[in-house]
Scaffold this motif. Structure first.
Motif, PDB file in Angstrom:
ATOM      1  N   VAL A 123      20.596  29.590 101.961  1.00 53.03           N
ATOM      2  CA  VAL A 123      21.370  28.583 101.223  1.00 53.03           C
ATOM      3  C   VAL A 123      22.854  28.938 101.226  1.00 53.03           C
ATOM      4  CG1 VAL A 123      21.775  27.605  98.925  1.00 53.03           C
ATOM      5  CG2 VAL A 123      19.436  27.834  99.800  1.00 53.03           C
ATOM      6  N   VAL A 124      23.168  30.199 100.988  1.00 52.70           N
ATOM      7  CA  VAL A 124      24.578  30.617 100.971  1.00 52.70           C
ATOM      8  C   VAL A 124      25.213  30.393 102.335  1.00 52.70           C
ATOM      9  CG1 VAL A 124      26.125  32.578 100.688  1.00 52.70           C
ATOM     10  CG2 VAL A 124      24.252  32.228  99.063  1.00 52.70           C
ATOM     11  N   ASN A 125      24.505  30.752 103.393  1.00 56.41           N
ATOM     12  CA  ASN A 125      25.031  30.540 104.738  1.00 56.41           C
ATOM     13  C   ASN A 125      25.247  29.058 105.007  1.00 56.41           C
ATOM     14  OD1 ASN A 125      24.016  29.908 107.824  1.00 56.41           O
ATOM     15  ND2 ASN A 125      25.390  31.672 107.713  1.00 56.41           N
ATOM     16  N   ALA A 126      24.269  28.236 104.645  1.00 54.42           N
ATOM     17  CA  ALA A 126      24.363  26.802 104.921  1.00 54.42           C
ATOM     18  C   ALA A 126      25.534  26.166 104.188  1.00 54.42           C
ATOM     19  CB  ALA A 126      23.056  26.110 104.531  1.00 54.42           C
ATOM     20  N   LYS A 127      25.830  26.661 102.986  1.00 54.91           N
ATOM     21  CA  LYS A 127      26.906  26.057 102.202  1.00 54.91           C
ATOM     22  C   LYS A 127      28.273  26.655 102.505  1.00 54.91           C
ATOM     23  CE  LYS A 127      29.120  23.484 100.040  1.00 54.91           C
ATOM     24  NZ  LYS A 127      29.161  22.035 100.287  1.00 54.91           N
ATOM     25  N   THR A 128      28.350  27.950 102.708  1.00 56.82           N
ATOM     26  CA  THR A 128      29.667  28.610 102.687  1.00 56.82           C
ATOM     27  C   THR A 128      30.142  29.155 104.018  1.00 56.82           C
ATOM     28  OG1 THR A 128      28.810  30.826 102.130  1.00 56.82           O
ATOM     29  CG2 THR A 128      29.194  29.303 100.305  1.00 56.82           C
ATOM     30  N   GLN A 129      29.258  29.245 105.033  1.00 57.39           N
ATOM     31  CA  GLN A 129      29.690  29.867 106.283  1.00 57.39           C
ATOM     32  C   GLN A 129      30.875  29.131 106.895  1.00 57.39           C
ATOM     33  OE1 GLN A 129      28.995  28.951 109.809  1.00 57.39           O
ATOM     34  NE2 GLN A 129      29.481  30.941 110.700  1.00 57.39           N
ATOM     35  N   LEU A 131      25.581  22.505 104.107  1.00 55.98           N
ATOM     36  CA  LEU A 131      24.696  22.014 103.044  1.00 55.98           C
ATOM     37  C   LEU A 131      25.491  21.255 101.986  1.00 55.98           C
ATOM     38  CD1 LEU A 131      21.936  21.990 101.584  1.00 55.98           C
ATOM     39  CD2 LEU A 131      22.593  24.187 100.558  1.00 55.98           C
ATOM     40  N   GLU A 132      24.952  20.091 101.567  1.00 56.86           N
ATOM     41  CA  GLU A 132      25.608  19.291 100.532  1.00 56.86           C
ATOM     42  C   GLU A 132      24.709  19.035  99.321  1.00 56.86           C
ATOM     43  OE1 GLU A 132      28.558  19.220 100.853  1.00 56.86           O
ATOM     44  OE2 GLU A 132      29.373  18.389 102.697  1.00 56.86           O
ATOM     45  N   THR A 133      23.394  19.058  99.481  1.00 58.38           N
ATOM     46  CA  THR A 133      22.476  18.886  98.348  1.00 58.38           C
ATOM     47  C   THR A 133      21.360  19.917  98.423  1.00 58.38           C
ATOM     48  OG1 THR A 133      22.872  16.511  98.101  1.00 58.38           O
ATOM     49  CG2 THR A 133      20.828  17.361  97.202  1.00 58.38           C
ATOM     50  N   LEU A 134      21.167  20.633  97.317  1.00 60.33           N
ATOM     51  CA  LEU A 134      20.097  21.617  97.198  1.00 60.33           C
ATOM     52  C   LEU A 134      19.032  21.066  96.263  1.00 60.33           C
ATOM     53  CD1 LEU A 134      18.972  24.522  97.619  1.00 60.33           C
ATOM     54  CD2 LEU A 134      20.324  25.196  95.609  1.00 60.33           C
ATOM     55  N   LEU A 135      17.801  20.989  96.756  1.00 63.61           N
ATOM     56  CA  LEU A 135      16.655  20.559  95.960  1.00 63.61           C
ATOM     57  C   LEU A 135      15.760  21.774  95.727  1.00 63.61           C
ATOM     58  CD1 LEU A 135      15.770  17.273  97.904  1.00 63.61           C
ATOM     59  CD2 LEU A 135      17.241  17.507  95.885  1.00 63.61           C
ATOM     60  N   VAL A 136      15.338  21.975  94.467  1.00 68.29           N
ATOM     61  CA  VAL A 136      14.515  23.134  94.128  1.00 68.29           C
ATOM     62  C   VAL A 136      13.252  22.652  93.423  1.00 68.29           C
ATOM     63  CG1 VAL A 136      14.418  25.353  92.940  1.00 68.29           C
ATOM     64  CG2 VAL A 136      16.593  24.538  93.878  1.00 68.29           C
ATOM     65  N   HIS A 137      12.101  23.062  93.925  1.00 71.40           N
ATOM     66  CA  HIS A 137      10.809  22.701  93.338  1.00 71.40           C
ATOM     67  C   HIS A 137      10.720  23.266  91.919  1.00 71.40           C
ATOM     68  CE1 HIS A 137       6.497  22.247  92.817  1.00 71.40           C
ATOM     69  NE2 HIS A 137       6.386  21.666  94.010  1.00 71.40           N
ATOM     70  N   ARG A 138      10.209  22.454  91.000  1.00 66.47           N
ATOM     71  CA  ARG A 138      10.169  22.862  89.591  1.00 66.47           C
ATOM     72  C   ARG A 138       9.418  24.173  89.399  1.00 66.47           C
ATOM     73  NH1 ARG A 138      11.461  20.946  84.861  1.00 66.47           N
ATOM     74  NH2 ARG A 138      12.039  18.896  85.684  1.00 66.47           N
ATOM     75  N   GLU A 139       8.354  24.414  90.161  1.00 67.60           N
ATOM     76  CA  GLU A 139       7.538  25.610  89.957  1.00 67.60           C
ATOM     77  C   GLU A 139       8.316  26.905  90.216  1.00 67.60           C
ATOM     78  OE1 GLU A 139       3.816  25.635  91.977  1.00 67.60           O
ATOM     79  OE2 GLU A 139       3.275  23.604  91.326  1.00 67.60           O
ATOM     80  N   ALA A 151      22.451  30.689  92.347  1.00 70.54           N
ATOM     81  CA  ALA A 151      23.748  30.359  91.749  1.00 70.54           C
ATOM     82  C   ALA A 151      24.724  31.525  91.800  1.00 70.54           C
ATOM     83  CB  ALA A 151      23.556  29.899  90.310  1.00 70.54           C
ATOM     84  N   ALA A 152      24.216  32.751  91.684  1.00 73.94           N
ATOM     85  CA  ALA A 152      25.117  33.909  91.604  1.00 73.94           C
ATOM     86  C   ALA A 152      25.998  34.064  92.846  1.00 73.94           C
ATOM     87  CB  ALA A 152      24.306  35.178  91.335  1.00 73.94           C
ATOM     88  N   PRO A 153      25.438  34.129  94.056  1.00 70.87           N
ATOM     89  CA  PRO A 153      26.317  34.271  95.230  1.00 70.87           C
ATOM     90  C   PRO A 153      27.122  33.010  95.517  1.00 70.87           C
ATOM     91  CG  PRO A 153      24.033  34.036  95.909  1.00 70.87           C
ATOM     92  CD  PRO A 153      24.019  34.211  94.429  1.00 70.87           C
ATOM     93  N   ALA A 157      15.312  27.804 107.925  1.00 72.50           N
ATOM     94  CA  ALA A 157      16.522  28.083 108.697  1.00 72.50           C
ATOM     95  C   ALA A 157      17.692  27.339 108.073  1.00 72.50           C
ATOM     96  CB  ALA A 157      16.345  27.656 110.155  1.00 72.50           C
ATOM     97  N   SER A 158      18.881  27.893 108.256  1.00 73.87           N
ATOM     98  CA  SER A 158      20.108  27.283 107.749  1.00 73.87           C
ATOM     99  C   SER A 158      20.439  26.022 108.532  1.00 73.87           C
ATOM    100  CB  SER A 158      21.260  28.288 107.879  1.00 73.87           C
ATOM    101  OG  SER A 158      22.511  27.661 107.687  1.00 73.87           O
TER     102      SER A 158
END
Length: 426
Positions: free
Chosen positions: A249-255, A263-271, A281-283, A377-378
Motif C-alpha cells: 500500500v505504501v509503495n502504491a501510494k507514495t513511490q 493508489l487513490e482509494t484503499l478499501l479494507v475488509h471489516r474483519e 496509517a502509520a507509514p 502486488a502494487s
C-alpha cells in the motif's frame, strides 16, 4: 476562413504524413540505429534540455502548480538519462512491422496472411509530461509511424528542446525531420485543429487529466484511443497478511504520487480493519499522506490514536484522482461490497486485491472489469515498461483496439496480403 493556427497545424500534419513513407521503408536495424543515436544525443545535450525545463518549472511554480503535476514536469540529468534509456529499450525490442498475425491457405489455393503495418500518423495530446514526448516519438518511430505531438503550454520549452534534439538526429541520418513534429506553440486552438485533421492523422491518443481526455473523446473527428484517468483501488481482504499489505500500500501510494497508477482509494475488509488500518496509517502518515476516511475507518483510527491526518470522506472523494498525498479510505463489509464500490467508482484503470484466500483472489480477478487487475502486488506495476513492452505510449481504458499498457504492437494496424495464381472468383 482558415486561421493562421489552422493552416500551421494542418501543414504540420500534412508534413508528417508525407514524411512517414520514408520511415516505413526502413528495416529494423536502421530504425534501431536511429533510436540509439537519439538516446546518445539526449544524454549529450541533457544540460540544454534541463535548462529549458527550468524555464517551464519557474513558470509552473509562479502559477502554483500542484506537487504531483510538478513532479511529472520536472527534469534533471538523471531523468533525461532515464528517458534516453527508454529509447534504448525500444531499440532492443522486436520490430512488430511485418509480423504475421495469422495466415492460411484456402481450399482454392489462395494464400492469406494478416501482417502488422504502421498506423501512419499518430497524434498525441498530453499535459506537462516531457517524458511522453520522447516515449511517443521513439515508439512511433519503431512502429513505423510519424507523430504529431501536443504536450501543453506548461512544458513548452522542455518539449521544444526535446523535439529539437530528436529532429536533429533524424536529419543526421538522412530522414525527414517531419517524422516528429510539435504543435505546442499553437495552444488549445491547435488541439481543436488536430482533432479535425481526419485524413492526415490516423489516430489520436490523449494522455492526461479527465478534462483533457473527455474533450478529445467527445470532439475528435479523428479515431481516438482513450487513455483513462487512474482512480485506482486496493482491497485489503479479510485474509490479507498485514506485514505484506503495508509495504504494498505504501509503495502504491507514495513511490510516485503524480502518476496514473498510484493508489487513490484503499478499501479494507471489516474483519481485518481494526488490525490493518492502524498499521497502514502509520507509514502513510510518515510519508505525509492525508486520509479521507469514511465513518468506520475514522472510528478505528481514532481509537488507535493514529498520528495520521484524517478528514471525513465526502462523496467526491470516491471519484477523485488526487495525484497528491491524499488517499480515500473505506471499510467494506465483505468482498461483495468491495466489488460493488469498485464497479461504481473505478475509471477502469488498475485495481488490486491483497489476500491469502484463493477463492477471493479468483473472484476479484474475474469480476473486476478494469484494464489491469492484480493480486498481491502494487498498482505501480501497471506500466508498459514493467510489463516488458519498453516505453509505453499510454494505458488504454477502453475495450476497442487496445486495452491496458500500450507498447509497440498496440500502436500498429494490420492489413491482409492475398497471393493467388491467376485466381478469379466463380
Amino acid at each position: 476562413m482558415e486561421t493562421p493556427v489552422t493552416a500551421a497545424v494542418l501543414d504540420a500534419a500534412r508534413a508528417a504524413k508525407e514524411a512517414q513513407p520514408a520511415l516505413a521503408r526502413l528495416h529494423r536495424a536502421e530504425k534501431d540505429r536511429v533510436l540509439r543515436a537519439m538516446a546518445d544525443a539526449l544524454v549529450d545535450r541533457a544540460g540544454e534540455v534541463v535548462a529549458a525545463n527550468a524555464r517551464d518549472l519557474a513558470a509552473a511554480d509562479a502559477a502554483g502548480i500542484a506537487p504531483g503535476l510538478r513532479d511529472r514536469l520536472a527534469l534533471d540529468e538523471e531523468r533525461v538519462a532515464a528517458i534516453a534509456e527508454q529509447l534504448r529499450d525500444a531499440a532492443a525490442l522486436p520490430d512488430p512491422i511485418g509480423e504475421v498475425i495469422r495466415g492460411s491457405m484456402l481450399d482454392n489455393g489462395l494464400e492469406l496472411r494478416e501482417v502488422r503495418v504502421p498506423m501512419g500518423v499518430i497524434g498525441m495530446v498530453y499535459e506537462a509530461r516531457p517524458n511522453v514526448t520522447v516515449d511517443a516519438a521513439g515508439l512511433a518511430l519503431k512502429a513505423g509511424s510519424a507523430v504529431v505531438l501536443r504536450g501543453g503550454s506548461a512544458a513548452l520549452h522542455s518539449n521544444t528542446a526535446l523535439i529539437g534534439v530528436l529532429r536533429s538526429v533524424l536529419a543526421a541520418h538522412d530522414l525527414p525531420e517531419d517524422l516528429i513534429v510539435g504543435i505546442d506553440a499553437h495552444g488549445r486552438e491547435g488541439v481543436d485543429v488536430l482533432m479535425r485533421a481526419r485524413g492526415l492523422v490516423d489516430v489520436l491518443i490523449p494522455r492526461g487529466g479527465a478534462g483533457l481526455i473527455r474533450r478529445v473523446v467527445e470532439n475528435s473527428l479523428v479515431p481516438v484511443i482513450e487513455t483513462g484517468t487512474g482512480k485506482t483501488h486496493i482491497l485489503v481482504d479479510a485474509s490479507a497478511d498485514p506485514a505484506q499489505a503495508v509495504p504494498i500500500v505504501v509503495n502504491a501510494k507514495t513511490q510516485r504520487i503524480g502518476v496514473c497508477n498510484a493508489l487513490e482509494t484503499l478499501l479494507v475488509h471489516r474483519e481485518i480493519a481494526e488490525e490493518a488500518l492502524p498499521l497502514l496509517a502509520a507509514p502513510l502518515a510518515e510519508a505525509g499522506v492525508r486520509l479521507h476516511a469514511d465513518d468506520a475507518a475514522r472510528e478505528i483510527l481514532a481509537a488507535a490514536g493514529t498520528a495520521a491526518e484524517v478528514v471525513p470522506a465526502t462523496a467526491e472523494d470516491w471519484d477523485t484522482e488526487y495525484l497528491a498525498r491524499e488517499l480515500a479510505v473505506a471499510v467494506v463489509e465483505d468482498l461483495d461490497a468491495a466489488l460493488a464500490h469498485i464497479r461504481t467508482h473505478s475509471t477502469g484503470h488498475t485495481e488490486s486485491i491483497l489476500t491469502r484466500d484463493l477463492r477471493s483472489q479468483q473472484r476479484f480477478l474475474a469480476e473486476v472489469d478494469s484494464a489491469v487487475v492484480m493480486a498481491n502486488a502494487s498498482t505501480r506495476f501497471s506500466d508498459g515498461g514493467e510489463f516488458g513492452f519498453g516505453a509505453e505510449i499510454g494505458i488504454s481504458t477502453q475495450k476497442l483496439h487496445a486495452r491496458g499498457p500500450m507498447g509497440l504492437r498496440e500502436i500498429t494496424a494490420s492489413k491482409w496480403l492475398v497471393v493467388g495464381q491467376g485466381h478469379v472468383r466463380p
